[in-house]
Design a protein around this motif. Sequence first.
Motif, PDB file in Angstrom:
ATOM      1  N   MET A  87       0.817  -1.197   0.000  1.00 22.81           N
ATOM      2  CA  MET A  87       0.000   0.000   0.000  1.00 22.81           C
ATOM      3  C   MET A  87       0.856   1.254   0.000  1.00 22.81           C
ATOM      4  N   GLY A  88       1.962   1.292   0.717  1.00 26.12           N
ATOM      5  CA  GLY A  88       2.740   2.517   0.811  1.00 26.12           C
ATOM      6  C   GLY A  88       2.031   3.525   1.684  1.00 26.12           C
ATOM      7  N   ILE A  89       1.953   4.753   1.200  1.00 23.38           N
ATOM      8  CA  ILE A  89       1.280   5.813   1.944  1.00 23.38           C
ATOM      9  C   ILE A  89       0.447   6.625   0.972  1.00 23.38           C
ATOM     10  N   ARG A  90      -0.713   7.088   1.429  1.00 21.27           N
ATOM     11  CA  ARG A  90      -1.587   7.885   0.575  1.00 21.27           C
ATOM     12  C   ARG A  90      -2.295   8.929   1.415  1.00 21.27           C
ATOM     13  N   LEU A  91      -2.702   9.995   0.775  1.00 20.94           N
ATOM     14  CA  LEU A  91      -3.500  11.000   1.450  1.00 20.94           C
ATOM     15  C   LEU A  91      -4.879  10.427   1.670  1.00 20.94           C
ATOM     16  N   GLY A  92      -5.323  10.381   2.928  1.00 19.14           N
ATOM     17  CA  GLY A  92      -6.617   9.800   3.235  1.00 19.14           C
ATOM     18  C   GLY A  92      -7.681  10.829   3.509  1.00 19.14           C
ATOM     19  N   SER A  93      -7.280  11.935   4.148  1.00 17.72           N
ATOM     20  CA  SER A  93      -8.255  12.934   4.517  1.00 17.72           C
ATOM     21  C   SER A  93      -7.561  14.262   4.758  1.00 17.72           C
ATOM     22  N   VAL A  94      -8.209  15.331   4.382  1.00 18.74           N
ATOM     23  CA  VAL A  94      -7.808  16.672   4.779  1.00 18.74           C
ATOM     24  C   VAL A  94      -8.735  17.039   5.929  1.00 18.74           C
ATOM     25  N   VAL A  95      -8.169  17.456   7.053  1.00 17.74           N
ATOM     26  CA  VAL A  95      -8.947  17.763   8.246  1.00 17.74           C
ATOM     27  C   VAL A  95      -9.059  19.283   8.382  1.00 17.74           C
ATOM     28  N   ILE A  96     -10.284  19.767   8.478  1.00 20.18           N
ATOM     29  CA  ILE A  96     -10.532  21.197   8.639  1.00 20.18           C
ATOM     30  C   ILE A  96     -11.028  21.446  10.053  1.00 20.18           C
ATOM     31  N   ASN A  97     -10.292  22.253  10.800  1.00 19.14           N
ATOM     32  CA  ASN A  97     -10.740  22.667  12.129  1.00 19.14           C
ATOM     33  C   ASN A  97     -11.790  23.757  11.945  1.00 19.14           C
ATOM     34  N   CYS A  98     -12.868  23.676  12.720  1.00 21.26           N
ATOM     35  CA  CYS A  98     -13.976  24.606  12.530  1.00 21.26           C
ATOM     36  C   CYS A  98     -14.669  24.903  13.856  1.00 21.26           C
ATOM     37  N   ALA A  99     -15.526  25.908  13.833  1.00 21.87           N
ATOM     38  CA  ALA A  99     -16.307  26.268  15.010  1.00 21.87           C
ATOM     39  C   ALA A  99     -17.701  25.654  14.963  1.00 21.87           C
ATOM     40  N   ASP A 100     -18.300  25.545  13.771  1.00 24.49           N
ATOM     41  CA  ASP A 100     -19.677  25.062  13.623  1.00 24.49           C
ATOM     42  C   ASP A 100     -19.702  23.862  12.677  1.00 24.49           C
ATOM     43  N   LEU A 101     -19.820  22.679  13.235  1.00 24.20           N
ATOM     44  CA  LEU A 101     -19.781  21.442  12.467  1.00 24.20           C
ATOM     45  C   LEU A 101     -20.919  21.364  11.449  1.00 24.20           C
ATOM     46  N   ASP A 102     -22.115  21.798  11.825  1.00 29.41           N
ATOM     47  CA  ASP A 102     -23.258  21.704  10.919  1.00 29.41           C
ATOM     48  C   ASP A 102     -23.114  22.621   9.704  1.00 29.41           C
ATOM     49  N   VAL A 103     -22.713  23.856   9.933  1.00 34.77           N
ATOM     50  CA  VAL A 103     -22.532  24.808   8.825  1.00 34.77           C
ATOM     51  C   VAL A 103     -21.447  24.316   7.879  1.00 34.77           C
ATOM     52  N   MET A 104     -20.335  23.854   8.441  1.00 36.66           N
ATOM     53  CA  MET A 104     -19.223  23.387   7.613  1.00 36.66           C
ATOM     54  C   MET A 104     -19.588  22.105   6.879  1.00 36.66           C
ATOM     55  N   THR A 105     -20.361  21.221   7.521  1.00 32.88           N
ATOM     56  CA  THR A 105     -20.813  19.998   6.848  1.00 32.88           C
ATOM     57  C   THR A 105     -21.647  20.354   5.627  1.00 32.88           C
ATOM     58  N   GLU A 106     -22.613  21.230   5.816  1.00 35.56           N
ATOM     59  CA  GLU A 106     -23.489  21.622   4.713  1.00 35.56           C
ATOM     60  C   GLU A 106     -22.688  22.209   3.555  1.00 35.56           C
ATOM     61  N   PHE A 107     -21.745  23.098   3.865  1.00 37.03           N
ATOM     62  CA  PHE A 107     -20.968  23.756   2.817  1.00 37.03           C
ATOM     63  C   PHE A 107     -20.071  22.773   2.074  1.00 37.03           C
ATOM     64  N   TRP A 108     -19.196  22.050   2.787  1.00 36.85           N
ATOM     65  CA  TRP A 108     -18.204  21.198   2.130  1.00 36.85           C
ATOM     66  C   TRP A 108     -18.834  19.985   1.459  1.00 36.85           C
ATOM     67  N   ALA A 109     -19.896  19.432   2.035  1.00 41.29           N
ATOM     68  CA  ALA A 109     -20.566  18.301   1.393  1.00 41.29           C
ATOM     69  C   ALA A 109     -21.146  18.734   0.046  1.00 41.29           C
ATOM     70  N   ALA A 110     -21.777  19.897   0.012  1.00 40.52           N
ATOM     71  CA  ALA A 110     -22.349  20.399  -1.232  1.00 40.52           C
ATOM     72  C   ALA A 110     -21.258  20.854  -2.206  1.00 40.52           C
ATOM     73  N   ALA A 111     -20.255  21.540  -1.701  1.00 42.41           N
ATOM     74  CA  ALA A 111     -19.207  22.085  -2.569  1.00 42.41           C
ATOM     75  C   ALA A 111     -18.415  20.986  -3.274  1.00 42.41           C
ATOM     76  N   LEU A 112     -18.146  19.888  -2.577  1.00 39.14           N
ATOM     77  CA  LEU A 112     -17.298  18.839  -3.123  1.00 39.14           C
ATOM     78  C   LEU A 112     -18.044  17.537  -3.433  1.00 39.14           C
ATOM     79  N   HIS A 113     -19.380  17.561  -3.333  1.00 38.18           N
ATOM     80  CA  HIS A 113     -20.204  16.380  -3.602  1.00 38.18           C
ATOM     81  C   HIS A 113     -19.761  15.191  -2.757  1.00 38.18           C
TER      82      HIS A 113
END
Length: 118
Positions: free
Chosen positions: A1-27
Amino acid sequence: MGIRLGSVVINCADLDVMTEFWAAALHLAPGPVVDEGRFRVLRGRRVNVSLQVAESPVGARDQMHFDLYTDDQAGEVQRLLALGASHVRHDHDPSDDYVVLTDPEGNEFCVCAVTEGA
């Protein structure tokens, strides 16, 4: 397997607002909220975006970090240390085993242990 990028982690204040935005923005498909309402993975075909509620106001330097997935965590950590990374800590959780390192400029990233096929 080696190594691969699995996730970019975004620190945020409001999980719901950020979920709505990034889920829609990046499908991306939102996973369940875990860690007492402080963490959620938005899943995609090739990469995930993880949202994490910050404990303090989010500044530019701690806005996001890489999670690198590998089935050879110890080997990859040693390789990255040899390249100039520095060790911060190793969190040994049976369901989420990761090593926090910093790059040569002090930016944190995680090397996460995964099993074959994950």
